[in-house]
Design a protein around this motif. Structure first.
Motif, PDB file in Angstrom:
ATOM      1  N   ASN A   1      -0.141   0.060  13.856  1.00  0.00           N
ATOM      2  CA  ASN A   1      -1.114   0.711  12.976  1.00  0.00           C
ATOM      3  C   ASN A   1      -1.808   1.920  13.583  1.00  0.00           C
ATOM      4  O   ASN A   1      -2.696   2.500  12.951  1.00  0.00           O
ATOM      5  CB  ASN A   1      -2.172  -0.310  12.543  1.00  0.00           C
ATOM      6  CG  ASN A   1      -1.586  -1.388  11.649  1.00  0.00           C
ATOM      7  OD1 ASN A   1      -1.075  -1.106  10.574  1.00  0.00           O
ATOM      8  ND2 ASN A   1      -1.651  -2.636  12.119  1.00  0.00           N
TER       9      ASN A   1
ATOM     10  N   LYS B   1      -6.554  11.891   9.318  1.00  0.00           N
ATOM     11  CA  LYS B   1      -5.958  11.164   8.193  1.00  0.00           C
ATOM     12  C   LYS B   1      -6.838  11.312   6.953  1.00  0.00           C
ATOM     13  O   LYS B   1      -8.065  11.317   7.056  1.00  0.00           O
ATOM     14  CB  LYS B   1      -5.767   9.695   8.587  1.00  0.00           C
ATOM     15  CG  LYS B   1      -4.880   9.544   9.827  1.00  0.00           C
ATOM     16  CD  LYS B   1      -5.027   8.205  10.494  1.00  0.00           C
ATOM     17  CE  LYS B   1      -4.310   8.188  11.829  1.00  0.00           C
ATOM     18  NZ  LYS B   1      -4.520   6.931  12.577  1.00  0.00           N
TER      19      LYS B   1
ATOM     20  N   SER C   1       0.820  -1.202   0.000  1.00  0.00           N
ATOM     21  CA  SER C   1       0.000   0.000   0.000  1.00  0.00           C
ATOM     22  C   SER C   1       0.861   1.262   0.000  1.00  0.00           C
ATOM     23  O   SER C   1       1.856   1.351   0.730  1.00  0.00           O
ATOM     24  CB  SER C   1      -0.920   0.014   1.224  1.00  0.00           C
ATOM     25  OG  SER C   1      -1.615   1.234   1.315  1.00  0.00           O
TER      26      SER C   1
ATOM     27  N   ASN D   1      -7.500   1.716  14.804  1.00  0.00           N
ATOM     28  CA  ASN D   1      -8.465   0.689  15.217  1.00  0.00           C
ATOM     29  C   ASN D   1      -9.787   1.377  15.539  1.00  0.00           C
ATOM     30  O   ASN D   1      -9.849   2.221  16.434  1.00  0.00           O
ATOM     31  CB  ASN D   1      -7.945  -0.057  16.440  1.00  0.00           C
ATOM     32  CG  ASN D   1      -8.873  -1.158  16.902  1.00  0.00           C
ATOM     33  OD1 ASN D   1      -9.984  -1.311  16.395  1.00  0.00           O
ATOM     34  ND2 ASN D   1      -8.427  -1.934  17.878  1.00  0.00           N
ATOM     35  N   PRO D   2     -10.868   1.034  14.828  1.00  0.00           N
ATOM     36  CA  PRO D   2     -12.160   1.684  15.102  1.00  0.00           C
ATOM     37  C   PRO D   2     -12.688   1.411  16.504  1.00  0.00           C
ATOM     38  O   PRO D   2     -13.534   2.157  17.001  1.00  0.00           O
ATOM     39  CB  PRO D   2     -13.084   1.106  14.033  1.00  0.00           C
ATOM     40  CG  PRO D   2     -12.444  -0.173  13.601  1.00  0.00           C
ATOM     41  CD  PRO D   2     -10.972   0.054  13.729  1.00  0.00           C
TER      42      PRO D   2
ATOM     43  N   ASP E   1      -0.606   4.029   0.824  1.00  0.00           N
ATOM     44  CA  ASP E   1      -1.340   4.866   1.768  1.00  0.00           C
ATOM     45  C   ASP E   1      -0.674   4.916   3.136  1.00  0.00           C
ATOM     46  O   ASP E   1      -1.161   5.614   4.034  1.00  0.00           O
ATOM     47  CB  ASP E   1      -2.773   4.355   1.936  1.00  0.00           C
ATOM     48  CG  ASP E   1      -3.573   4.465   0.645  1.00  0.00           C
ATOM     49  OD1 ASP E   1      -3.340   5.433  -0.108  1.00  0.00           O
ATOM     50  OD2 ASP E   1      -4.407   3.571   0.387  1.00  0.00           O
TER      51      ASP E   1
ATOM     52  N   SER F   1      -3.759   3.028   9.782  1.00  0.00           N
ATOM     53  CA  SER F   1      -5.185   2.718   9.656  1.00  0.00           C
ATOM     54  C   SER F   1      -5.923   2.874  10.975  1.00  0.00           C
ATOM     55  O   SER F   1      -7.121   3.178  11.009  1.00  0.00           O
ATOM     56  CB  SER F   1      -5.371   1.295   9.127  1.00  0.00           C
ATOM     57  OG  SER F   1      -4.723   0.357   9.983  1.00  0.00           O
TER      58      SER F   1
ATOM     59  N   LEU G   1      -7.648   9.437   4.454  1.00  0.00           N
ATOM     60  CA  LEU G   1      -8.518   8.347   4.019  1.00  0.00           C
ATOM     61  C   LEU G   1      -9.663   8.171   5.010  1.00  0.00           C
ATOM     62  O   LEU G   1      -9.431   8.072   6.224  1.00  0.00           O
ATOM     63  CB  LEU G   1      -7.735   7.045   3.888  1.00  0.00           C
ATOM     64  CG  LEU G   1      -6.783   6.916   2.692  1.00  0.00           C
ATOM     65  CD1 LEU G   1      -6.097   5.553   2.720  1.00  0.00           C
ATOM     66  CD2 LEU G   1      -7.518   7.101   1.374  1.00  0.00           C
ATOM     67  N   ASP G   2     -10.895   8.098   4.499  1.00  0.00           N
ATOM     68  CA  ASP G   2     -12.064   7.965   5.366  1.00  0.00           C
ATOM     69  C   ASP G   2     -12.035   6.671   6.167  1.00  0.00           C
ATOM     70  O   ASP G   2     -12.549   6.621   7.291  1.00  0.00           O
ATOM     71  CB  ASP G   2     -13.344   8.023   4.532  1.00  0.00           C
ATOM     72  CG  ASP G   2     -13.592   9.403   3.942  1.00  0.00           C
ATOM     73  OD1 ASP G   2     -13.042  10.375   4.489  1.00  0.00           O
ATOM     74  OD2 ASP G   2     -14.315   9.490   2.931  1.00  0.00           O
ATOM     75  N   GLU G   3     -11.434   5.623   5.605  1.00  0.00           N
ATOM     76  CA  GLU G   3     -11.413   4.341   6.301  1.00  0.00           C
ATOM     77  C   GLU G   3     -10.338   4.268   7.390  1.00  0.00           C
ATOM     78  O   GLU G   3     -10.278   3.298   8.143  1.00  0.00           O
ATOM     79  CB  GLU G   3     -11.220   3.185   5.313  1.00  0.00           C
ATOM     80  CG  GLU G   3      -9.974   3.264   4.460  1.00  0.00           C
ATOM     81  CD  GLU G   3     -10.202   3.932   3.124  1.00  0.00           C
ATOM     82  OE1 GLU G   3      -9.555   3.528   2.139  1.00  0.00           O
ATOM     83  OE2 GLU G   3     -11.031   4.871   3.061  1.00  0.00           O
ATOM     84  N   PHE G   4      -9.483   5.278   7.469  1.00  0.00           N
ATOM     85  CA  PHE G   4      -8.482   5.342   8.534  1.00  0.00           C
ATOM     86  C   PHE G   4      -9.073   6.052   9.749  1.00  0.00           C
ATOM     87  O   PHE G   4      -9.774   7.055   9.607  1.00  0.00           O
ATOM     88  CB  PHE G   4      -7.237   6.087   8.065  1.00  0.00           C
ATOM     89  CG  PHE G   4      -6.297   5.273   7.219  1.00  0.00           C
ATOM     90  CD1 PHE G   4      -6.694   4.059   6.675  1.00  0.00           C
ATOM     91  CD2 PHE G   4      -5.004   5.720   6.961  1.00  0.00           C
ATOM     92  CE1 PHE G   4      -5.834   3.306   5.892  1.00  0.00           C
ATOM     93  CE2 PHE G   4      -4.136   4.974   6.181  1.00  0.00           C
ATOM     94  CZ  PHE G   4      -4.547   3.766   5.641  1.00  0.00           C
ATOM     95  N   GLU G   5      -8.791   5.519  10.923  1.00  0.00           N
ATOM     96  CA  GLU G   5      -9.262   6.131  12.170  1.00  0.00           C
ATOM     97  C   GLU G   5      -8.307   7.241  12.599  1.00  0.00           C
ATOM     98  O   GLU G   5      -7.089   7.057  12.602  1.00  0.00           O
ATOM     99  CB  GLU G   5      -9.351   5.072  13.272  1.00  0.00           C
ATOM    100  CG  GLU G   5     -10.335   3.966  12.978  1.00  0.00           C
ATOM    101  CD  GLU G   5     -11.762   4.465  12.874  1.00  0.00           C
ATOM    102  OE1 GLU G   5     -12.127   5.373  13.656  1.00  0.00           O
ATOM    103  OE2 GLU G   5     -12.514   3.943  12.032  1.00  0.00           O
TER     104      GLU G   5
END
Length: 385
Positions: A362, A319, A268, A368-369, A270, A366, A321-325
């Motif tokens: 991480n 961050k 990646s 952790n949600p 990202d 990315s 990217l929307d999928e990154f917390e």
């Protein structure tokens, strides 16, 4: 791709001969030695066994500082000895300096990168979130010119690379370093290196009762991938404000950075790896950071304690990217001054912050949600000599 460009060669030659031509005589060398010994206590909410035994108290760092002046040149160096678990021995800074008559100076070596509020964009022992992504109190190998007057501060710099402890052809960045730099994850992935970085920083100073500094910083450099051997790029920008009123001090900064690595297939782009203190982790390639810190110093007469500084530092990392917390951090604490002994007492809390929770690899990438706020109670006691 690894040799200096003709432009870089000319820059080095010009600076060398210019500096050589203006050195003035100094009869006797001046040398000053100093250092510090620090111990640390901490109790962390995510470490169950540690909290049950009441925390841990042990060695933090022993450091040696040297300053020297001879024949118009100055030296400033600091070497630190940490435990093996935190990277062992490392050079924090070390440069040769020449002071010009117009309140400007030139530094060559491992010198502080002029980016954001310096020397520190924070008040606490933990620094701000900018430090953990390599944008606070970073030192790299290169050249820096600084000039200051009553109204303006100006810094211009070129850094060939970060600290280089191995001169191999495609060797990974050494994990033993004081400040975070782009590196490798340690399992053969995310292998990058910083190259040919340019920095510019300017501050405008104004106000008498409320003394203020309003400034901007810019950074641009190359990013070499050690697997593809292709070169990407990276940049960062910051707007910062610092104000002092009586015994109050405010620091506020907006920072945006962007890494564009040339990663191999299947890896990646990202995320990038960053490393310090012997342990790398992943960081989002693109993010915006907001930090603010406030402190107030109280003079006291508590035996040997002459002053107490109360502070709070807050940081938020958004961050791209929307999928990154996102990552958050807050540190409320005190600095007690007693002669040559300085004691930081910190109540540091974080969410998706590697040093304040169990999301190490991480947390700044990315995330952790399901991550929760974690807290570390920390006391750092240092004798400076």
């Amino acid at each position: 791709m690894y040799y200096l460009s003709n432009c870089t060669k000319v820059l080095f030659m010009f600076l060398f001969f210019s500096l050589s031509s203006i050195i003035v005589a100094q009869d006797k060398p001046e040398v000053t030695m100093g250092g510090a010994l620090r111990f640390n206590y901490n109790s962390s909410s995510w470490k169950g066994n540690q909290t049950e035994r009441g925390g841990d108290f042990g060695f933090d760092v022993f450091r040696v500082n040297a300053k020297a002046a001879y024949k118009g040149l100055k030296l400033n160096a600091e070497y630190r000895f940490y435990s093996s678990g935190f990277g062992g021995g490392m050079l924090k800074q070390g440069w040769i300096q020449y002071d010009f008559k117009d309140n400007s100076q030139f530094q060559l070596g491992l010198t502080q990168v002029p980016f954001g509020i310096t020397t520190y964009n924070s008040n606490s022992w933990f620094f701000s979130l900018n430090y953990y992504v390599g944008l606070e109190d970073d030192h790299d190998m290169g050249l820096k010119y600084s000039r200051s007057n009553d109204k303006w501060d100006l810094d211009l710099a070129f850094f060939k690379n970060a600290e280089e402890n191995s001169f191999g052809n495609l060797s990974d960045v050494d994990d033993s370093r004081y400040a975070y730099d782009v590196g490798s994850l340690g399992d053969g992935t995310y292998r990058n290196k910083e190259l040919n970085q340019f920095n510019a920083k300017v501050n405008y100073k104004f106000g008498k009762t409320l003394k203020s500094k309003l400034g901007a910083s810019a950074q641009y450099g190359a990013l070499l991938n050690l697997d593809t051997e292709d070169i990407g790029n990276r940049n960062a920008f910051a707007v910062h404000y610092e104000a002092t009123y009586n015994k109050w001090n405010l620091k506020a900064q907006f920072t945006s950075y962007n890494y564009n690595p040339e990663a191999p297939d299947g890896e990646s782009e990202d995320m990038i790896a960053m490393t310090a203190y012997g342990a790398p982790y992943l960081v989002a390639s693109k993010a915006t950071l907001y930090t603010i810190g406030l402190n107030h110093t109280f003079p006291v007469e508590w035996g040997p304690v002459s002053s107490v500084m109360v502070y709070n530092d807050f940081g938020y990392m958004n961050k791209n990217l929307d999928e990154f917390e996102d990552t958050m951090m807050n540190d409320f604490g005190f600095l007690l001054t007693a002669g040559s002994v300085y004691t930081y007492i910190d109540f540091a809390a974080g969410k998706n912050q590697p040093w304040l929770g169990n999301e190490w690899t991480n947390g700044l990438a990315s995330g952790n949600p399901d991550a929760e706020w974690e807290m570390r109670f920390n006391i750092n006691i240092g004798y400076y000599f």
